[in-house]
Design a protein around this motif. Structure first.
Motif, short mmCIF file in Angstrom:
data_model
loop_
_atom_site.label_atom_id
_atom_site.label_comp_id
_atom_site.label_asym_id
_atom_site.label_seq_id
_atom_site.Cartn_x
_atom_site.Cartn_y
_atom_site.Cartn_z
N GLY A 331 -14.22 -4.95 27.07
CA GLY A 331 -15.34 -4.66 28.09
C GLY A 331 -16.31 -5.62 28.08
O GLY A 331 -17.39 -5.32 28.49
N PRO A 359 -19.77 -5.74 25.37
CA PRO A 359 -19.49 -4.65 25.14
C PRO A 359 -20.45 -3.78 24.56
O PRO A 359 -21.24 -4.25 23.67
CB PRO A 359 -18.22 -4.89 24.23
N VAL A 492 -13.24 1.17 29.35
CA VAL A 492 -14.14 0.16 28.66
C VAL A 492 -15.25 -0.40 29.71
O VAL A 492 -16.26 -1.13 29.20
CB VAL A 492 -13.32 -0.98 28.03
N LEU A 493 -14.84 -0.22 30.88
CA LEU A 493 -15.98 -0.43 32.00
C LEU A 493 -16.37 0.86 32.70
O LEU A 493 -15.39 1.23 33.39
CB LEU A 493 -15.45 -1.72 32.84
N ALA A 523 -18.09 0.41 25.18
CA ALA A 523 -17.92 0.27 26.66
C ALA A 523 -19.01 -0.28 27.17
O ALA A 523 -20.16 0.00 26.79
CB ALA A 523 -17.80 1.68 27.38
N CYS A 524 -18.85 -1.05 28.37
CA CYS A 524 -20.01 -1.73 29.17
C CYS A 524 -20.24 -0.76 30.41
O CYS A 524 -19.31 -0.43 31.04
CB CYS A 524 -19.73 -3.21 29.61
#
Length: 579
Positions: A331, A359, A492-493, A523-524
């Motif tokens: 992420g 992240p 994750v994004l 997650a970002c």
């Protein structure tokens, strides 16, 4: 103009589809050869009846000849039906092989001018109809016209000469017809695309048109577009009708001329009485494929134009290659000097955007309307490709991922909710539910978005059908479903464009909790939001002004700067923002 590599890919795609149909084409040509040879049977039968049966009075000979003719015609009918079935099978195979890349290219062509506003599937069907329908039969029968003309020469040189000159005349008519119809068919295609595109666009906004009292005005506008279409259809239809009638007149005159010439030659004792009828039948058969070609020329021309459009569409498709499978990303987001132009223009929507996200980060994107926030989010999510710079996920450019594989790691909620026609469950699962049982993952995503209870109140729960753009749901309900879709599969994004625009307080609380949970698992998240409630969970803020990143850094520092407090100090390598 497509690059050489793209053109090679286009030609390979089309060639592969046609090569796969080569066996069908071969059998069609083979059966056409046998069928056209059998078309000689009625002429030979007439010759034998007049020259043998009538002169000898042989009843048994007549019976045998009639049986042979019946058998020949039965085989002819069988081959004709089989030929049509082969073309239908070829049509299905052609569709299976070429429709997927054409549809994929159509999905990828946004902002690219090569494909224009064409309705791709309609053009593809026109191309398929031209190469597997009646025009194809006319094309495979036409080369046999010289064979019939040669047989006419065997009956008598003058009859052969008449057939030859008549065939040349029909070919000239076909050529003139093609030249005359070319411009009108092109205008027809443009008017048709404009009219259907306008109708589809207006239909998607039918409720707004009704509320604003615009229905009559929109109908009037569509009727003006239809008038242009009807004019072009009338022009091309009138031209084709004139040349088709001219061709039919010419054929009938030539057929009658062959009969009259045969009678004259019979009176001169140069051919037998059977040769009179045979000459008329053979000339008629020689001219028939040429007449069919003139009649089907409209479809030929439409198929040629469709071929050009399909070629252009395929040339706009992003280059396909074998992607190396990359490990599951953590992420880490890196946006490096990303520049985006307005489609088909030189104007920049985003210039040299640079920032990093780690992240667990929740990055809030703020700025005035039209500043470029949506453009930035589209580039971050991979919804559109940047004209310069790169967006990286764990160090790998988004373009280094296979698109469908990359999409499993990204949750994207566009400014316009953009639900698809189907069930709510299918929309949340990104239509993976059509491939397997993912009910548990669907419910998990809906719960994460705070949409589970709301969905259960609908008539059929997760199986409730919705129309395009979420028709049948309120704006808030559609936004919750779209948020569940963005969270499906624990990406994750996460890129959300004004996710709380239509949410009530409960919905916004669910959104904030979903972002907190996503941050906790690493997650970002990059979120465009105008409501101040979102600021409570943002870890960083990114300010966009006039297509440029004005500031980027920890939330408290940026808020202090925006409110006129002490100016934050940000490392240039981290923010990439202007001082």
């Amino acid at each position: 103009m497509a690059a050489p590599a793209e053109q090679k890919a286009v030609s390979s795609t089309l060639r592969a589809a046609l090569d796969a149909c080569r066996r069908h084409i071969g059998f069609v040509i083979l059966f056409s050869a046998a069928l056209n040879l059998l078309y000689l049977a009625p002429s030979l039968y007439m010759l034998q009846v007049y020259d043998r049966v009538l002169t000898s009075g042989g009843i048994l000979t007549l019976i045998y000849l009639s049986l042979v003719l019946a058998a020949s015609l039965a085989v002819l009918a069988f081959l004709d039906g089989t030929r049509v079935r082969l073309l239908l099978a070829m049509s299905r195979r052609f569709d299976r092989l070429l429709a997927p890349p054409v549809l994929l290219a159509a999905l990828q062509r946004e902002g690219k001018s090569a494909a224009g506003q064409a309705h791709i599937l309609r053009e593809f069907d026109a191309l398929r109809g031209a190469i597997t329908g009646p025009p194809a039969l006319a094309a495979v029968d036409a080369p046999w016209a010289p064979v019939y003309i040669a047989v006419c020469f065997l009956i008598h040189p003058w009859i052969g000469t008449l057939a030859l000159l008549g065939g040349i005349g029909l070919v000239i008519i076909a050529f003139v017809n093609q030249r005359a119809m070319q411009s009108s068919l092109k205008a027809n295609e443009q008017a048709s695309g404009a009219m259907y595109g306008l109708q589809l666009s207006d239909s998607n906004q039918g409720d707004t048109a009704r509320a604003l009292g615009m229905q009559s005005a929109l109908v009037e506008r569509q009727m003006r577009a239809r008038e242009k279409l009807n004019e072009s259809i009338n022009d091309s239809g009138s031209t084709n009708a004139f040349y088709s009638a001219t061709t039919k007149f010419t054929r009938l005159i030539l057929q009658s001329a062959a009969l009259g010439l045969g009678a004259y030659l019979a009176l001169q004792q140069e051919i037998s009485a059977g040769g009179i009828i045979a000459a008329s039948i053979l000339c008629s058969r020689a001219f028939a494929p040429l007449e069919l070609i003139v009649g089907a020329w409209r479809q030929f021309e439409q198929g040629r134009q469709a071929y050009d459009i399909i070629t252009n569409v395929l040339s706009t498709q992003e280059t396909r290659r074998d992607f190396t499978s990359l490990p599951h990303p953590r992420g880490a987001l890196s946006v490096e000097s990303v520049t985006v132009r307005a489609p088909g223009q030189e104007r920049f929507l985003l210039v040299n955007a640079t920032f990093r996200g780690e992240p667990g980060d929740v990055i809030g994107v703020v700025g005035p309307s039209g500043a470029g926030k949506t453009t930035l989010l589209r580039a971050v999510a991979g919804a559109s490709l940047a004209d310069g710079g790169a967006v990286r996920l764990d160090g790998a450019k988004l373009t280094d991922w296979e698109p469908d594989e990359l999409g499993q790691h990204i949750g994207y909620l566009p400014q316009e909710v953009a639900l698809f026609g189907g069930t709510i469950g299918e929309n949340i699962s990104r239509f993976e539910s059509l491939r397997g049982n993912v009910d548990a993952e669907i419910v998990e995503a809906a719960k994460a978005a705070g949409a589970h209870e709301m969905i259960l109140t609908l008539p059929r729960g997760y199986d409730t059908e919705v129309g395009a753009n979420g028709r049948g749901l309120s704006a808030g309900q559609a936004q919750r479903v779209a948020l569940a879709r963005a969270l499906y599969g624990n990406p994750v994004l996460i890129a959300l464009d004004e996710p709380n625009a239509h949410l009530d307080q409960d919905g916004e609380n669910a959104l904030l909790q979903a972002l907190k949970s996503a941050s906790a698992r690493g997650a970002c998240s990059v979120v465009v939001a105008h409501r101040t409630g979102f600021m409570s969970i943002a870890t960083k803020l990114l300010v966009v002004t006039d297509g440029r990143i004005e500031a980027f850094g920890p939330r408290d520092q940026i808020l202090a700067r925006l409110s006129g407090g002490p100016r934050p100090v940000a490392a240039p390598t981290e923010s990439g923002a202007r001082p």
